[in-house]
Design an enzyme around this catalytic site. Sequence first.
Site: not given
Length: 397
Positions: A74, A180, A326
């Site tokens: 991604d 997100h 993250h």
Amino acid sequence: MSYVEMPGARVPIRMWADPATVEDVALRQLHNVATLPWIKGLAVMPDVHFGKGATVGSVIAMRGAVCPAAVGVDIGCGMSAVRTSLTANDLPGDLSRLRSKIEQAIPVGRGMHDEAVDPGRVYGLPTSGWGDFWDRFDTVADAVKFRRDRAARQMGSLGSGNHFVEFCLDETGAVWLMLHSGSRNIGKELAEYHIGQAQKLPHNQGLVDRDLAVFTADTPQMAAYRNDLFWAQEYARHNRAIMMGLYKEVVRREFRKAKVTFEQEISCHHNYVAEERYEGMDLLVTRKGAIRAGSGEYGIIPGSMGTGSYIVRGLGNEASFNSASHGAGRRMSRNAAKRRYSAQDLEEQTRGVECRKDSGVVDEIPAAYKPIEQVIERQRDLVEVVAKLKQVVCVKG
């Protein structure tokens, strides 16, 4: 907390994670990365866990080379957040209508818009540069060119897995909007195409893991990958910007009387490549499940859907290549979570949060993730906490 240094084949492995808590398969991946001839440094974040080729939660600095699998499929996945003028006192007792309106405005899962979103109709969104961005789609790999219509209609959509839209409160009672997501299916297809191309190259045939195949500088393959990589990273950034604009529109309508205003947005990638300079060398720094945390730079470190998240400010620690974690990081696989937990467990662990509580999202249950407070504590030399957020609404794909 500072890092623990472990020996690696070519560079030391600097770990902000507790080595005793890292899966054996993830440790093996880290040691494999440290064997790459082009590597100049490896920093491991406290949310590290097993991934494809390279672990999630690792920062890999290489000279004259880049590993597509070390970016993640991604490309450009990341976070956006903004503080609003709303407070907890402005909220109704029942937030189900707000969740429904968010889900109507932003397609989730495999959903997409019926027609491509016109940036000129999105609240607060700059309108310049969009034509140039889409013109550059003509330069990406031929293998995905037929996906243009789908890519255009997926722009401004959430996706599935651990992607989310949240409505949060900080410790002062201020409302934050947070989301997100990444480059949707077009980024995934570009990543998989280039991983396959890299694996065919002669210099990658003797690697300990074929998923660590790299492109090297001054080659047509590297040029093609960099072109597609940077385009996909920009797609991801635009995707979040459109979603945030659509989200703001929902909030402005639902809280019309409050005349909501918004502060400056915070946005950060956590699956990407950047050109940076360390110790006099120009390096390609790959952050897979890590954010940039240069001195004074704002970032977002989310927890699971039932816990909370942190807005942070970087301390510019070059030992980590100016990076931080993250998120909380998974401590069990999706399949393991589905085997171990039920929808009832999910309901209990997300009490007080307006969100899905069905079997379709059990793999995202908070217990499947590491405790976010512990993850933050292990990187006190990387970031300082600016705000702690707790979600009251969570939209999942």
